[in-house]
Design a protein around this motif. Structure first.
Motif, PDB file in Angstrom:
ATOM      1  N   UNK A   3       0.851  -1.194   0.000  1.00 53.01           N
ATOM      2  CA  UNK A   3       0.000   0.000   0.000  1.00 53.01           C
ATOM      3  C   UNK A   3       0.886   1.243   0.000  1.00 53.01           C
ATOM      4  N   UNK A   4       1.076   1.824  -1.167  1.00 52.46           N
ATOM      5  CA  UNK A   4       1.963   2.984  -1.292  1.00 52.46           C
ATOM      6  C   UNK A   4       1.414   4.191  -0.530  1.00 52.46           C
ATOM      7  N   UNK A   5       0.111   4.432  -0.651  1.00 50.39           N
ATOM      8  CA  UNK A   5      -0.484   5.578   0.045  1.00 50.39           C
ATOM      9  C   UNK A   5      -0.338   5.418   1.547  1.00 50.39           C
ATOM     10  N   UNK A   6      -0.714   4.265   2.076  1.00 50.13           N
ATOM     11  CA  UNK A   6      -0.629   4.037   3.510  1.00 50.13           C
ATOM     12  C   UNK A   6       0.797   4.128   4.019  1.00 50.13           C
ATOM     13  N   UNK A   7       1.736   3.579   3.249  1.00 47.48           N
ATOM     14  CA  UNK A   7       3.138   3.632   3.660  1.00 47.48           C
ATOM     15  C   UNK A   7       3.643   5.061   3.710  1.00 47.48           C
ATOM     16  N   UNK A   8       3.294   5.849   2.698  1.00 46.65           N
ATOM     17  CA  UNK A   8       3.752   7.243   2.647  1.00 46.65           C
ATOM     18  C   UNK A   8       3.116   8.069   3.755  1.00 46.65           C
ATOM     19  N   UNK A   9       1.799   7.904   3.942  1.00 43.95           N
ATOM     20  CA  UNK A   9       1.092   8.711   4.935  1.00 43.95           C
ATOM     21  C   UNK A   9       1.541   8.366   6.354  1.00 43.95           C
ATOM     22  N   UNK A  10       1.505   7.091   6.727  1.00 45.12           N
ATOM     23  CA  UNK A  10       1.832   6.706   8.094  1.00 45.12           C
ATOM     24  C   UNK A  10       3.296   6.955   8.423  1.00 45.12           C
ATOM     25  N   UNK A  11       4.183   6.656   7.504  1.00 48.51           N
ATOM     26  CA  UNK A  11       5.607   6.900   7.753  1.00 48.51           C
ATOM     27  C   UNK A  11       5.880   8.393   7.892  1.00 48.51           C
ATOM     28  N   UNK A  12       5.231   9.184   7.058  1.00 43.61           N
ATOM     29  CA  UNK A  12       5.457  10.630   7.100  1.00 43.61           C
ATOM     30  C   UNK A  12       4.935  11.232   8.394  1.00 43.61           C
ATOM     31  N   UNK A  13       3.723  10.854   8.790  1.00 43.94           N
ATOM     32  CA  UNK A  13       3.190  11.406  10.036  1.00 43.94           C
ATOM     33  C   UNK A  13       3.919  10.848  11.257  1.00 43.94           C
ATOM     34  N   UNK A  14       4.460   9.644  11.134  1.00 50.85           N
ATOM     35  CA  UNK A  14       5.343   9.167  12.194  1.00 50.85           C
ATOM     36  C   UNK A  14       6.566  10.062  12.322  1.00 50.85           C
ATOM     37  N   UNK A  15       7.121  10.447  11.170  1.00 45.81           N
ATOM     38  CA  UNK A  15       8.239  11.384  11.181  1.00 45.81           C
ATOM     39  C   UNK A  15       7.840  12.750  11.693  1.00 45.81           C
ATOM     40  N   UNK A  16       6.600  13.160  11.382  1.00 46.43           N
ATOM     41  CA  UNK A  16       6.112  14.443  11.899  1.00 46.43           C
ATOM     42  C   UNK A  16       6.114  14.443  13.419  1.00 46.43           C
ATOM     43  N   UNK A  17       5.580  13.397  14.029  1.00 47.16           N
ATOM     44  CA  UNK A  17       5.505  13.376  15.489  1.00 47.16           C
ATOM     45  C   UNK A  17       6.872  13.255  16.127  1.00 47.16           C
ATOM     46  N   UNK A  18       7.779  12.517  15.503  1.00 48.40           N
ATOM     47  CA  UNK A  18       9.137  12.439  16.052  1.00 48.40           C
ATOM     48  C   UNK A  18       9.794  13.812  16.004  1.00 48.40           C
ATOM     49  N   UNK A  19       9.682  14.502  14.875  1.00 49.98           N
ATOM     50  CA  UNK A  19      10.281  15.838  14.758  1.00 49.98           C
ATOM     51  C   UNK A  19       9.587  16.827  15.684  1.00 49.98           C
ATOM     52  N   UNK A  20       8.270  16.687  15.852  1.00 48.04           N
ATOM     53  CA  UNK A  20       7.540  17.558  16.766  1.00 48.04           C
ATOM     54  C   UNK A  20       8.033  17.349  18.195  1.00 48.04           C
ATOM     55  N   UNK A  21       8.230  16.080  18.575  1.00 45.48           N
ATOM     56  CA  UNK A  21       8.754  15.793  19.905  1.00 45.48           C
ATOM     57  C   UNK A  21      10.162  16.331  20.102  1.00 45.48           C
ATOM     58  N   UNK A  22      10.979  16.258  19.054  1.00 43.64           N
ATOM     59  CA  UNK A  22      12.346  16.782  19.138  1.00 43.64           C
ATOM     60  C   UNK A  22      12.320  18.300  19.366  1.00 43.64           C
ATOM     61  N   UNK A  23      11.429  18.974  18.656  1.00 37.22           N
ATOM     62  CA  UNK A  23      11.339  20.436  18.806  1.00 37.22           C
ATOM     63  C   UNK A  23      10.964  20.812  20.231  1.00 37.22           C
ATOM     64  N   UNK A  24      10.040  20.073  20.828  1.00 37.36           N
ATOM     65  CA  UNK A  24       9.517  20.443  22.138  1.00 37.36           C
ATOM     66  C   UNK A  24      10.251  19.804  23.309  1.00 37.36           C
ATOM     67  N   UNK A  25      11.239  18.949  23.047  1.00 35.85           N
ATOM     68  CA  UNK A  25      11.971  18.317  24.142  1.00 35.85           C
ATOM     69  C   UNK A  25      12.664  19.389  24.978  1.00 35.85           C
ATOM     70  N   UNK A  26      12.267  19.557  26.238  1.00 40.30           N
ATOM     71  CA  UNK A  26      12.864  20.631  27.057  1.00 40.30           C
ATOM     72  C   UNK A  26      14.347  20.393  27.312  1.00 40.30           C
ATOM     73  N   UNK A  27      15.165  21.334  26.907  1.00 39.93           N
ATOM     74  CA  UNK A  27      16.593  21.261  27.156  1.00 39.93           C
ATOM     75  C   UNK A  27      17.326  20.194  26.378  1.00 39.93           C
ATOM     76  N   UNK A  28      16.613  19.478  25.510  1.00 40.78           N
ATOM     77  CA  UNK A  28      17.260  18.392  24.785  1.00 40.78           C
ATOM     78  C   UNK A  28      18.052  18.856  23.583  1.00 40.78           C
TER      79      UNK A  28
END
Length: 262
Positions: free
Chosen positions: A96-121
């Protein structure tokens, strides 16, 4: 007496003796590997996205006086990020190309979002704010507007699926737009509160739609007493199949039912 120098020569004509190692998978090309049924990874990825989006969105609307999203870092890195990324990788295996692209991308979104907000990290917020509050607000606005563009692309690709799936991406797209507008229209107090709250409300609805689609993907006769409708668009493949079936019933089924009644 003839002695064959090859001790395995007797096995050459006996297929029963030539057993494939490890069920045939150890000798690719010689034996066909057994067929595997892969579970649908989409409900897992949708659940990851739904839960993390829900937590962030209720904070964005200021529920119970909570205004700082630090608590979402754990969910963003572990569940919404890592687990959703793994679900996206399994969508590649499922084809499933659509599912792979969407889920992997939003997984990356949340990881990057967490990195941005990590206090003092990673000191991303502190570094930008040290050069002026506009640096962080505008930078984060760029980050959100980029995800708005990506989600718009995915929304267009859902127009031939189901209404439930389309509404998920459509409302998520609006949430990204509202949040981006909130950070671009900042003031001395911070991002525009009305835009952030609007993005939060749209995010909450999108999270429940993600859970709804996840439930629809999991519920079947083996684990549920009922299924939920996903409402296929009439122009989608499934919608056309249903319309064709209804026409066949009208053309052929009605006379048959009449004959049985008589």
């Amino acid at each position: 007496m003839h002695i064959d120098p090859n001790p395995l020569a007797h096995a050459a004509s006996n297929n029963d003796l030539r057993l494939p190692a490890f069920g045939g998978e150890f000798q690719p090309g010689l034996y066909r590997p057994p067929q595997r049924k892969i579970a649908n990874p989409a409900p897992l990825g949708l659940s990851c996205f739904a839960l993390t989006t829900f937590i962030l969105s209720i904070i964005n609307i200021g529920a119970r006086g909570v205004h700082h999203p630090n608590i979402v870092v754990a969910a963003a890195l572990a569940y919404g990020g890592l687990v959703q990324l793994l679900a996206g990788m399994w969508e590649f295996v499922a084809g499933n190309t659509f599912g792979a692209t969407a889920l992997s991308s939003y997984g990356g979104f949340w990881i990057s979002f967490g990195i941005i907000l990590t206090p003092g990290g990673f000191h991303i917020v502190e570094t930008l704010e040290a050069k002026g509050p506009d640096q962080f607000y505008n930078s984060f606005g760029f980050f959100l507007i980029a995800w708005f563009i990506f989600t718009t692309m995915l929304t267009i690709l859902t127009l031939r699926s189901t209404l439930a799936f389309f509404l998920l991406f459509f409302l998520l797209d609006i949430a990204f737009a509202c949040l981006a507008a909130g950070y671009f229209n900042y003031d001395a107090k911070g991002p525009n509160e009305s835009c952030i709250k609007a993005g939060g409300y749209f995010g909450i609805i999108a999270s429940f739609l993600a859970w709804y689609n996840a439930f629809a993907g999991m519920a079947d006769d083996s684990n549920s007493f009922f299924t939920v409708p996903v409402m296929h668009f009439p122009w989608s493949e499934k919608g056309r199949e249903r319309q064709a079936a209804i026409r066949n019933d009208m053309e052929n089924g009605a006379p048959n039912r009449a004959m049985k009644t008589e």
